[in-house]
Motif scaffolding. Structure first.
Motif, PDB file in Angstrom:
ATOM      1  N   LYS A  23      55.932  24.884  47.753  1.00 17.55           N
ATOM      2  CA  LYS A  23      56.430  23.996  48.577  1.00 17.55           C
ATOM      3  C   LYS A  23      55.737  22.522  48.065  1.00 17.55           C
ATOM      4  CE  LYS A  23      54.813  21.374  52.923  1.00 17.55           C
ATOM      5  NZ  LYS A  23      53.943  21.924  54.440  1.00 17.55           N
ATOM      6  N   LYS A  24      54.744  22.560  47.734  1.00 17.49           N
ATOM      7  CA  LYS A  24      54.467  20.959  46.365  1.00 17.49           C
ATOM      8  C   LYS A  24      55.348  20.845  45.773  1.00 17.49           C
ATOM      9  CE  LYS A  24      48.760  20.981  46.994  1.00 17.49           C
ATOM     10  NZ  LYS A  24      48.417  20.722  46.401  1.00 17.49           N
ATOM     11  N   ARG A  68      45.542  35.932  51.184  1.00 21.43           N
ATOM     12  CA  ARG A  68      44.970  34.145  50.882  1.00 21.43           C
ATOM     13  C   ARG A  68      46.061  34.253  49.160  1.00 21.43           C
ATOM     14  NH1 ARG A  68      40.304  35.651  48.334  1.00 21.43           N
ATOM     15  NH2 ARG A  68      39.445  34.005  50.136  1.00 21.43           N
ATOM     16  N   LYS A 110      51.604  27.831  49.358  1.00 17.47           N
ATOM     17  CA  LYS A 110      51.777  26.212  48.428  1.00 17.47           C
ATOM     18  C   LYS A 110      52.122  25.670  47.727  1.00 17.47           C
ATOM     19  CE  LYS A 110      47.287  23.491  50.018  1.00 17.47           C
ATOM     20  NZ  LYS A 110      45.724  23.747  50.305  1.00 17.47           N
ATOM     21  N   ILE A 111      51.707  26.010  46.856  1.00 20.75           N
ATOM     22  CA  ILE A 111      52.394  25.869  45.225  1.00 20.75           C
ATOM     23  C   ILE A 111      53.816  25.952  45.647  1.00 20.75           C
ATOM     24  CG2 ILE A 111      52.675  26.252  43.111  1.00 20.75           C
ATOM     25  CD1 ILE A 111      50.065  27.442  43.798  1.00 20.75           C
ATOM     26  N   LYS A 124      44.031  33.855  56.657  1.00 15.71           N
ATOM     27  CA  LYS A 124      43.436  33.275  55.594  1.00 15.71           C
ATOM     28  C   LYS A 124      42.960  33.439  54.620  1.00 15.71           C
ATOM     29  CE  LYS A 124      44.836  28.461  56.829  1.00 15.71           C
ATOM     30  NZ  LYS A 124      42.915  27.044  57.168  1.00 15.71           N
ATOM     31  N   ASN A 165      58.041  24.739  55.913  1.00 14.33           N
ATOM     32  CA  ASN A 165      56.861  25.406  57.083  1.00 14.33           C
ATOM     33  C   ASN A 165      57.120  26.024  58.235  1.00 14.33           C
ATOM     34  OD1 ASN A 165      55.165  23.353  56.342  1.00 14.33           O
ATOM     35  ND2 ASN A 165      55.884  21.092  57.586  1.00 14.33           N
ATOM     36  N   ARG A 191      56.900  29.287  56.524  1.00  9.44           N
ATOM     37  CA  ARG A 191      55.287  29.421  56.492  1.00  9.44           C
ATOM     38  C   ARG A 191      55.120  30.059  57.957  1.00  9.44           C
ATOM     39  NH1 ARG A 191      50.605  27.270  57.516  1.00  9.44           N
ATOM     40  NH2 ARG A 191      48.963  26.877  56.264  1.00  9.44           N
ATOM     41  N   PHE A 232      49.705  32.642  50.471  1.00 11.03           N
ATOM     42  CA  PHE A 232      49.825  31.580  51.035  1.00 11.03           C
ATOM     43  C   PHE A 232      50.150  30.898  49.927  1.00 11.03           C
ATOM     44  CE2 PHE A 232      49.190  34.938  55.503  1.00 11.03           C
ATOM     45  CZ  PHE A 232      50.172  33.659  55.674  1.00 11.03           C
ATOM     46  N   ASN A 233      49.004  30.799  49.565  1.00 19.07           N
ATOM     47  CA  ASN A 233      47.991  29.874  48.100  1.00 19.07           C
ATOM     48  C   ASN A 233      49.553  30.112  47.374  1.00 19.07           C
ATOM     49  OD1 ASN A 233      45.973  29.345  48.425  1.00 19.07           O
ATOM     50  ND2 ASN A 233      44.985  30.904  47.531  1.00 19.07           N
TER      51      ASN A 233
END
Length: 251
Positions: free
Chosen positions: A223-224, A213, A220-221, A209, A3, A6, A216-217
């Protein structure tokens, strides 16, 4: 950690480009643009709006050259951009008048440019002369060098007074886009929708965003996946610890 990374990335991107960008159509006149700017600034979550004229050019000095994105901006709007003003490592925004230019540190290193050097800007706009079409070019003085910490911006972006950008490009268009800065980036989509309803058919709106895109996508992946990996590590460690304790108790 993810976080924080980001958030730091968003701050650097927004410092140069704004939370949202309103790309205006050619037919819109300057009076309509000023009216539109005022309407957007009156929205709840909007901090300020900056008028810009963006163009492509070739910056050359001492037989070295590099393509740059010229951002024509008013001095007062540049003062409001903390990420640029606070990251000026040489020079000052106060001298941003007339035939002046502020460039990134990577571009300065690549072309061996120092403060107060004169550089030549060659545009893609042509002047009609008896000898044919000749590209418009002019000399500008480097009054500042910034370092925002992102190679993409430090290497390819240069700021110039908007009136000089208009003259250099012989442009009938005074503003190509409005950079909108928000107070709270969490309400990004809501505020973007409000801006879209205000401009109607006068232009297009993109926020950070949608512009970035893919980046940040990917974050996001990532991070998971990091969460999954850490969970598996903890699970294995806990399983080994519990099984060891059970064996000790049985013994």
């Amino acid at each position: 950690v993810m976080n924080g990374f980001r958030s730091e990335l968003i701050d650097k991107i927004i410092g140069v480009n704004g939370h949202a960008v309103v790309y205006l159509y050619d037919k819109i006149n300057i009076n309509k643009i000023n009216e539109l700017k005022e309407k957007i600034e009156n929205l709840d979550n909007v901090q300020f709006v900056s008028k810009e004229l963006e163009s492509q050019a070739m910056l050359s000095v001492n037989n070295n050259a590099s393509g740059v994105v010229i951002k024509g901006i008013d001095k007062v709007d540049l003062y409001d951009r903390n990420s640029i003003q606070e990251n000026i490592i040489k020079g000052s925004v106060s001298k941003f008048d007339g035939k002046s230019i502020i460039i990134g540190v990577r571009l300065a290193e690549y072309l061996s440019i120092n403060l107060n050097d004169n550089v030549n800007i060659l545009t893609t706009t042509f002047n009609d002369t008896p000898f044919g079409n000749i590209p418009i070019n002019d000399n500008f003085k480097v009054v500042g060098i910034f370092d925002v910490g992102m190679y993409e911006f430090d290497r390819t972006v240069a700021f110039m007074p908007r009136i000089e950008t208009i003259n250099l490009n012989n442009a009938t268009k005074k503003v190509s886009q409005l950079e909108v800065f928000f107070n709270n980036r969490e309400n990004l989509d809501t505020t973007t929708t409000k801006i879209l309803s205000l401009i109607e058919n006068e232009g297009r709106v993109y926020n950070w965003k949608s512009i970035h895109r893919e980046l940040f996508n990917a974050l996001k992946i990532e991070k998971k996946v990091m969460f999954l990996i850490l969970s598996l590590i903890i699970f294995v460690a806990a399983f080994n610890l519990i099984s060891s304790i059970i064996m000790i108790v049985k013994d």
